[in-house]
Design a protein around this motif. Structure first.
Motif: not given
Lengths: 124, 278, 171
Positions: A97, A102-103, A120, A124, B10, C49-51, C70-71, C114-115, C123-126
């Motif tokens: 980081y 970014n991740d 993400s 998309q 979603l 991160g997005s987690c 994570l998901l 979210s980056v 759709r935004n995973l975070g």
């Protein structure tokens, strides 16, 4: 015409590059590859990808250094970078980081996880 | 309309399932709008009914007025009956739509689960393809061993492994990574977990059977075979810290290595350098 | 599912004032997809991160824990703590099993970056991860005392299970 996103894969392992290609081939991405950090930085400048998947331990230039170089250069400063690391430990991820990633995802790569993060990152 | 906690989650947006998902979302949206409009219609009718109720104490009035009021009452009663009918109809329609919405949500979830299952399966197949490609794409024995190492590190998730070749009734390490080769220098066929795997040709997975103290770091022992003969053994020690354990996908990779890596090593045996150990 | 009990000697919780000082607590680093529960003073660290990480603690007993998923949604064939729908109920179950009291359990939620936060799309995973955590905690009747979610930066999180202090730094 669908806007095809370009992803740069940087890894010195053919196994990982092939695995990433296989996972990403399920979606319509243009994929370019580089075998180490130095080549990764060069390819990023030349190809201007929408996203970079960056390994950490590589010959010539490691992923951390490559990431710092990408952030220093104006043309690559904002390209999202997902670090793909064998080392999920605190120090390694924190350094990632700090270098501008970014991740991150850990190896072995999980297809679901990688695709979810890639999509993400690409909005998309 | 307040947000519904059961609202559909979603579905991952993807090339094939994405279209269907978007369609389902549109249908969901339309249904929500319809339910909302029916609700407001119901409220409007309920208000109309409330305002048409007779007042409790009507003032005294003349005969002709009574007639007019009776007529008005009848009209209102008829209107009320119609309104009630409309409300019943709207309620039934709302219930029907609610059930339909639940069906769509269930379908949505099913498609999502199916998609994810396909995605996982596809990843597993990708792993197998990659392993096969790397092993058979290697031109020399060293390259096979290198490919084997990369597969184990990157697809299984460990940085501690050894490949031991069967040489007569002994086993000798021909490749190690992340572990000290010394204790592995001379293992008798049948001795310990590694020797037993070589002797029996049966895959060993930690947690099955009691490990001997020297084998307690062993996570898996894969016999690398040429036909029925065990050519070598792939010993996998501790997994990476973030890898909680072996999965079904890992077992599939072991099976593939068992039947292909031995052959690849055997076929390229003549390319080995004289002192390849370690 | 790994469960990492705290191993530090019994001692009074040291209140923090925004610093990451562990105060002699046992240290646990939580990898993505894992959860940790401790009944003794323990500092759990993770990087998000997005987690998303849900931190739970019971102020009456000092028992708490953290997950790191994570998901959002698990799949039938993989019910691991990598998925929020597994990780959140599993964390609640584990802290209760360790001796926490449901009625005094409280939660904090972190992560979900979210980056491309500035150009977010459908759709935004975070965000999905964070929304799922909130919903599951609400359904479990556990109040969320604090949350630091979203944005575009990763986070380093240190959580003290015994007093519920959370220290977050954007990376």
């Amino acid at each position: 015409m669908v806007d095809r996103k370009k992803i740069l894969l940087v890894d010195d392992s053919s196994t990982v590059l092939l695995m990433e290609r296989m996972i990403l081939s399920k979606s319509e991405y243009d994929v370019v590859t580089a075998k180490d950090g130095l080549e990764g930085v060069e390819k990023a400048r030349a190809e201007r990808p929408d996203l970079i998947l960056m390994d950490v331990v590589m010959p010539r230039m490691d992923g951390f250094e490559a990431c710092r170089k990408l952030r220093e250069a104006e043309e690559t400063a904002t390209i999202p970078v997902i670090m793909v690391t064998t080392r999920g430990e605190l120090a390694s991820v924190e350094t990632g980081y700090a270098s501008g990633c970014n991740d991150y995802v850990t190896k072995p790569i999980n297809g679901l996880e990688l695709l979810a993060k890639v999509r993400s990152c690409l909005g998309q | 309309m307040p947000s519904d906690p059961r609202s559909p989650r979603l579905v991952p947006d993807l090339a094939s399932g994405g279209e269907k998902h978007r369609e389902l979302q549109k249908v969901n949206e339309r249904l929500r709008e319809l339910v909302a409009s029916l609700k407001s219609e119901q409220e409007r009718l309920a208000e109309a009914r409330a305002s048409s109720l007779p007042t409790p104490t009507p003032p005294p009035m003349a005969g002709s007025e009574h007639g007019a009021i009776d007529l008005e009452k009848k009209r209102l009663v008829a209107e009320l009956a119609l309104a009630r009918e409309a409300i019943d109809h709207a309620s039934a329609e709302r219930e029907r739509l609610r059930l339909r919405l639940a069906d769509i949500e269930a379908e949505n979830r099913r498609i999502c689960d199916e998609y994810v299952a396909v995605e996982e399966k596809s990843s597993e197949l990708a792993q197998l393809f990659v392993a096969l490609d790397r092993i058979h794409g290697a031109l020399t024995r060293d390259e096979v061993l290198g490919a084997l190492q990369e597969i184990v590190i990157n697809l299984i998730g460990t940085e501690e492994l050894a490949v031991l070749e069967v040489q007569g009734d002994r086993l000798a390490p021909i490749h190690t990574f992340g572990v000290d080769p010394e204790p592995l220098r001379d293992i008798a066929l049948g001795a310990g977990t590694i020797g037993r795997t070589a002797a029996t040709g049966v895959l060993h997975l930690a947690g099955r059977g009691e490990p001997t103290p020297e084998d307690r770091d062993l996570t898996a022992c894969v016999p690398l075979k040429v036909g029925d003969r065990v050519y070598a053994v792939l010993a996998i020690f501790r997994l990476l810290g973030h890898k909680p354990g072996l999965t079904e996908a890992d077992h599939a990779v072991f099976e593939l290595l068992s039947s292909h890596a031995g052959i690849a090593l055997h076929l390229r045996a003549q390319t080995a350098r004289p002192a390849a150990a370690g | 599912m790994p469960r990492l009990p705290g191993t530090a000697p019994e001692r009074a919780a040291t209140a923090l004032s925004g610093t990451p000082d562990s105060g002699g607590r046992a240290q646990v680093y939580l990898h993505a997809g894992q959860l940790a529960v401790a009944a003794r003073p323990t500092a759990i660290t993770t990087i998000l991160g997005s987690c998303v990480a849900v931190c739970l603690y019971d102020r009456s007993t000092g028992i708490g824990g953290m997950n790191h998923f994570l998901l959002p949604y698990h799949v039938e064939r993989d019910r691991s703590a990598r998925f929020g729908t597994v990780a959140v109920p599993a964390l609640v179950e584990e802290v209760l099993r360790a001796g926490a009291t449901r009625g005094t359990l409280v939660a904090k939620i972190f992560g979900g970056a979210s980056v491309i936060g500035a150009f977010k799309t459908s759709r935004n995973l975070g965000e999905e991860n964070a929304a799922l955590a909130r919903r599951l905690l609400e359904e479990a009747g556990i109040p969320v005392l604090d949350q630091d979610v979203g944005g575009t930066k990763g986070r380093k999180l240190i959580f003290h299970v015994d007093d519920g202090t959370a220290w977050v730094r954007q990376l």
